[in-house]
Write a protein that holds these residues in place. Structure first.
Motif, PDB file in Angstrom:
ATOM      1  N   UNK A   1       0.912  -1.277   0.019  1.00 59.30           N
ATOM      2  CA  UNK A   1       0.053   0.011   0.084  1.00 59.30           C
ATOM      3  C   UNK A   1       1.048   1.603  -0.081  1.00 59.30           C
ATOM      4  N   UNK A   2       1.929   1.428   0.713  1.00 61.65           N
ATOM      5  CA  UNK A   2       2.730   2.354   0.926  1.00 61.65           C
ATOM      6  C   UNK A   2       3.597   2.792  -0.142  1.00 61.65           C
TER       7      UNK A   2
ATOM      8  N   UNK B   1       4.667   5.617  -5.063  1.00 65.41           N
ATOM      9  CA  UNK B   1       4.916   5.796  -6.590  1.00 65.41           C
ATOM     10  C   UNK B   1       3.712   6.657  -7.512  1.00 65.41           C
ATOM     11  N   UNK B   2       2.653   6.195  -6.958  1.00 58.83           N
ATOM     12  CA  UNK B   2       1.338   7.005  -7.682  1.00 58.83           C
ATOM     13  C   UNK B   2       1.578   8.665  -7.173  1.00 58.83           C
ATOM     14  N   UNK B   3       2.017   8.848  -6.012  1.00 53.38           N
ATOM     15  CA  UNK B   3       2.112  10.377  -5.918  1.00 53.38           C
ATOM     16  C   UNK B   3       3.242  11.120  -6.538  1.00 53.38           C
TER      17      UNK B   3
ATOM     18  N   UNK C   1       5.164  14.271 -10.915  1.00 57.44           N
ATOM     19  CA  UNK C   1       5.612  14.696 -12.476  1.00 57.44           C
ATOM     20  C   UNK C   1       4.635  15.005 -13.410  1.00 57.44           C
ATOM     21  N   UNK C   2       3.453  14.386 -13.285  1.00 59.03           N
ATOM     22  CA  UNK C   2       2.457  14.667 -14.577  1.00 59.03           C
ATOM     23  C   UNK C   2       1.875  16.033 -14.268  1.00 59.03           C
ATOM     24  N   UNK C   3       1.892  16.628 -13.022  1.00 55.28           N
ATOM     25  CA  UNK C   3       1.331  18.044 -12.747  1.00 55.28           C
ATOM     26  C   UNK C   3       2.579  19.151 -12.797  1.00 55.28           C
ATOM     27  N   UNK C   4       3.676  18.813 -12.790  1.00 55.63           N
ATOM     28  CA  UNK C   4       4.523  19.640 -13.138  1.00 55.63           C
ATOM     29  C   UNK C   4       4.501  21.025 -14.201  1.00 55.63           C
TER      30      UNK C   4
END
Length: 194
Positions: free
Chosen positions: A47-48, A53-55, A60-63
């Motif tokens: 879970x962690x 990784x998703x975070x 990176x996606x929102x940079x």
């Protein structure tokens, strides 16, 4: 098309989503780990790891959007504040909150379930006065200084220290029948919470 419906959907029904997801984390991730006497670490680590990784991927996606909106940190302190508490974009606060909340709650539960309950309730009440009820305490010098210290580390008290633990704990308590309360108490708790 209707301000009242928008208010009910956005500010009432929509506000239930994050606590619900934190509770499901407590129910499906933390409770099984606790029930094995903290020995079955695989699901917790999974879970962690998945959330980190998703975070990081979402960050990176929102940079480009963060650069476009002028929401980039100006120094390393602001970057760390965003990364660990605020979220690297305004709605990504959930990821560090869930991760930190889980780790903090596990630490408290290892001491005792009572310690976890007391900590979670106190942290949540402190968090409420930094968010929903800030107007009540902002003119009290000692409290204002205390919350200024909190806001130096995190822009909000809606984070993994003040907000997440109580909802994750509720999921843990729901998953364990020995912590269930009577129907009478549940009914009145539901009515009061509404």
């Amino acid at each position: 098309w209707n301000k009242d419906v928008d208010y009910l959907l956005t500010y009432c029904l929509g506000r239930v989503a994050v606590p619900f997801f934190l509770m499901t984390t407590g129910y499906f991730v933390i409770a099984p780990y606790i029930n094995t006497n903290f020995k079955k670490k695989h699901s917790l680590h999974k879970y962690i790891t998945k959330n980190v990784i998703l975070y990081l991927f979402a960050t990176l996606f929102y940079i480009p959007l963060a650069i476009y909106s002028g929401n980039t940190p100006h120094n390393i302190g602001e970057f760390l504040k965003q990364l660990f508490f605020d979220g690297t974009f305004y709605h990504l606060w959930y990821f560090p909150a869930a991760i930190i909340g889980c780790m903090l709650l596990i630490f408290m539960i290892k001491k005792s379930i009572g310690t976890a309950v007391i900590f979670s309730v106190i942290a949540y009440v402190i968090g409420l006065f930094g968010d929903s009820y800030y107007g009540i305490i902002k003119n009290v010098p000692f409290l204002s200084s205390l919350y200024d210290g909190f806001f130096y580390i995190s822009s909000y008290t809606r984070n993994g220290i003040f907000f997440a633990p109580i909802f994750i704990l509720l999921g843990v308590l729901l998953a364990n029948p020995q912590f269930h309360c009577s129907k009478y108490l549940c009914k009145w708790g539901f009515i009061i919470s509404l």
